[in-house]
Design an enzyme around this catalytic site. Structure first.
Site, PDB file in Angstrom:
ATOM      1  N   GLU A  48       0.715  -1.264   0.088  1.00 15.06           N
ATOM      2  CA  GLU A  48       0.026   0.115   0.080  1.00 15.06           C
ATOM      3  C   GLU A  48       0.965   0.952   0.309  1.00 15.06           C
ATOM      4  OE1 GLU A  48      -2.818  -0.603   3.574  1.00 15.06           O
ATOM      5  OE2 GLU A  48      -3.021  -2.668   2.886  1.00 15.06           O
ATOM      6  N   ASP A  59      -5.115   9.157  10.925  1.00 13.88           N
ATOM      7  CA  ASP A  59      -4.159   8.190  10.931  1.00 13.88           C
ATOM      8  C   ASP A  59      -3.383   8.773  12.076  1.00 13.88           C
ATOM      9  OD1 ASP A  59      -3.194   6.837   9.047  1.00 13.88           O
ATOM     10  OD2 ASP A  59      -3.303   8.018   7.568  1.00 13.88           O
TER      11      ASP A  59
END
Lengths: 256, 393
Positions: A48, A59
């Site tokens: 990824e 995040d």
């Protein structure tokens, strides 16, 4: 889709899959291709590639920091495509671009998808592109360019919605391990185990790959006991921060 | 055309809920319940009782005679500056703390820029005895010490946002991350008409008490419910949404939105989102926002911390795009002078945010018979140091 997507081929393999996330343009602007090649050589199954964003809501601190550094280094969508233009001459495992929707939206969704197809990107993960908007506005474009869109589920996702997501998916489901942003946890407890079991028992048509909170062989094994694979992001970025890009094989070997 | 939110959470092409799956259950719980809860008679009663007894509503609609004479038009000020905690922000926090209680939440989080919304949130959490965590950019903490102290006195924990540019947008990111990590027991009190659906609509409804009162008060003073113009400053746009709300679908009422031009629209230091922004996604909403060509969100600038936001609520993006709203941007200099002028002419020191709204009087001509309502969204106490520095007082 006429040609079977690399993700679809990969998930048919009889093994637990290890997927690695890293932020493009980190630690240095031109590290992206080297990191991808080294990860493949080290035996990683999927990669990824994180397209950095100024405001990565989902995040934790590690990926936020790597995104800030990557942006300061000068990474942006067009440059990433430029770096990746010859990647399929050497790399054959599935490649996924993971990022937030706004940079893709500014690039132009169709232009972005077209570019991904030209390069040989197999799928996209866009945490803030919701299921209904994808289905109403973008699904046809993604499919036109042979791209698989990967959706997330969490321990709070209702059974009804999981089924809708399973229905809309044609690769794998990104199973977020706990109610959290990205980043390493100490390990998985009873709650996670119950959640892993519950999802496994649903017998979904798409396999699940677990992400968030996986950092070492122990958490990898726990996560993949029922699921098809697991994704490591923050722990790999920490490794890059501490040891640079020369010891990628060492990191991967430590996982399995 | 309606200017209210549609059933999918959009204002024209703007709005929606562009959120990671981790936030879906939280937003969905709110979406399914907010209108029903707000319409319950007991909720309505408690909300309005607190607005009356605790906040001090209705806030006066004051005819500013000397200002009117100077600009040769009829100017009324909606005195949100007289609310408890000094601004309109508390209308929303009162509403949302009651909403949080109805939803069974026992922990509150909020973001704040200059600290006004943080103080308004900490205030209602103290009132209700609920745990409160306020995220504030590290840079803002350093430059807004009095409001940090207020929040602490009120029992809130102020957590520095250390990521990104360490200001309001990053504080908002941190609050959203907290909510992702605490999806069950926590309610996020967003301070403006921004964020994923249903926040823009919910916050606008709580703030709509402003325009509801304007209608009743104007009827009493002028024998008519509708002014010719309603003027408000817009950062995220909550005071403006409240001031416009009951006039949105009344085309004879002109809507004027005043943005912060900072040091000039094209100076590179501005927060004039309608002029500089493009359509994109910020904090879960599709709206106009200031960003790079590559879609990275940029840091705005205004002397007023409350207008210093790179986006604008989706309602306002729709008002701009559809032409329903007239958008004007005002520089730091013009805003500061307008703040001084209001102080001298009317004995009211406005918040610098509100000063922007007054500054249009020098640029925008009104007829002598026009009734112009300017929303005086907050008082200037918090900005005294800025005024002192600017005018060498």
């Amino acid at each position: 889709m006429t040609i079977e997507n690399r993700i679809q081929k990969k998930i048919q393999e009889d093994k637990k899959l290890l997927s690695i996330y890293f932020t493009a343009g980190y630690p240095n602007l031109n590290d992206t291709v080297k990191i991808i090649k080294d990860l493949e050589k080290s035996g990683v199954d999927l990669i990824e590639i994180g397209l950095p964003f100024s405001d990565p809501l989902a995040d934790g601190p590690t990926i936020q920091e790597s995104s800030t550094v990557a942006l300061n280094n000068g990474m942006h969508s067009e440059l990433l495509f430029e770096h990746l233009k010859d990647i399929r001459k050497t790399v054959s495992i599935p490649l996924i671009i993971m990022g937030y929707f706004n940079p893709m939206f500014q690039y132009g969704v169709e232009a972005f998808c077209k570019k991904c197809q030209e390069i040989g990107i197999d799928g996209l993960i866009l945490p803030d592109l919701p299921l209904d908007v994808y289905q109403n506005e973008y699904e046809l474009v993604f499919k036109k360019y042979g791209l698989i869109n990967v959706f997330l589920i969490t321990p709070q996702t209702s059974e009804e919605r999981i089924l809708a997501i399973d229905n809309a998916s044609d690769g794998f489901i990104y199973m977020v391990s706990s109610a959290s942003t990205t980043g390493a946890k100490k390990g998985f407890g009873k709650e996670q185990k119950a959640y892993f079991d519950r999802i496994s028992e649903m017998q979904l048509k798409n396999p699940q790959i677990v992400g968030f909170g996986i950092s070492n062989s122990q958490t990898f094994d726990q996560a993949t006991e029922k699921a098809k694979g697991a994704i490591i992001g923050s722990a790999f970025i920490k490794h890059l921060t501490q040891k640079g890009t020369e010891k990628i094989a060492e990191f991967v070997a430590g996982i399995r | 055309m309606s200017y209210h939110v549609d059933e999918k959470g959009y204002y024209g092409e703007f709005g929606g809920a562009f959120i990671p799956e981790m936030l879906y259950p939280n937003c969905e719980e709110l979406r399914q319940n907010y209108i029903q809860i707000m319409e319950e008679p007991s909720f309505h009663e408690e909300f309005h009782q607190l607005l009356k007894d605790y906040v001090g509503r209705p806030s006066p609609l004051y005819f500013a005679e000397r200002l009117s004479n100077k600009y040769n038009t009829k100017i009324y000020l909606k005195r949100e500056d007289l609310n408890h905690t000094g601004a309109h922000k508390v209308n929303n926090t009162i509403g949302q703390i009651l909403m949080a209680k109805q939803l069974g939440k026992n922990r509150i989080i909020a973001e704040t820029g200059a600290g006004q919304h943080g103080v308004a949130t900490a205030t209602v959490c103290a009132l209700m005895g609920i745990e409160c965590v306020v995220y504030m950019g590290e840079i803002d903490i350093a430059r807004q010490a009095p409001n940090v102290a207020r929040m602490k006195m009120l029992g809130a924990e102020v957590r520095p946002a250390l990521s990104g540019s360490k200001t309001l947008k990053d504080a908002t990111n941190e609050a959203i991350r907290d909510w992702i990590n605490n999806p069950v027991d926590t309610h996020y009190i967003i301070g403006s008409v921004v964020g994923p659906h249903p926040y823009p609509d919910m916050v606008a409804r709580f703030q709509s008490v402003i325009s509801k009162e304007i209608k009743a008060q104007l009827l009493e003073k002028e024998g008519r419910e509708n002014p010719d113009y309603v003027v408000a400053c817009v950062g995220g746009g909550s005071n403006a949404a409240g001031a416009y709300y009951h006039f949105l679908d009344t085309p004879e009422v002109g809507i004027i939105a005043v943005e912060a031009a900072g040091k000039g629209i094209h100076s590179g230091e501005s927060a004039a989102t309608s002029a500089l922004g493009k359509v994109g996604i910020i904090h879960g909403s599709k709206t106009l926002l200031m960003q790079t060509e590559d879609g990275q969100i940029t840091e705005p600038y205004s002397i007023s911390a409350g207008l210093d936001y790179p986006g604008v609520g989706p309602l306002h993006a729709h008002l701009f795009k559809s032409g329903r709203g007239e958008f004007i941007s005002i520089t730091d200099d013009d805003a500061m002078k307008a703040g001084m002028e209001l102080s001298k002419l009317e004995g009211i020191i406005p918040a610098i945010e509100s000063s922007h709204a007054f500054a249009i009087l020098k640029q925008r001509k009104f007829n002598p018979s026009d009734v112009v309502v300017i929303n005086l969204s907050g008082r200037g106490d918090k900005d005294l140091q800025n005024y002192i520095d600017y005018f060498n007082l």
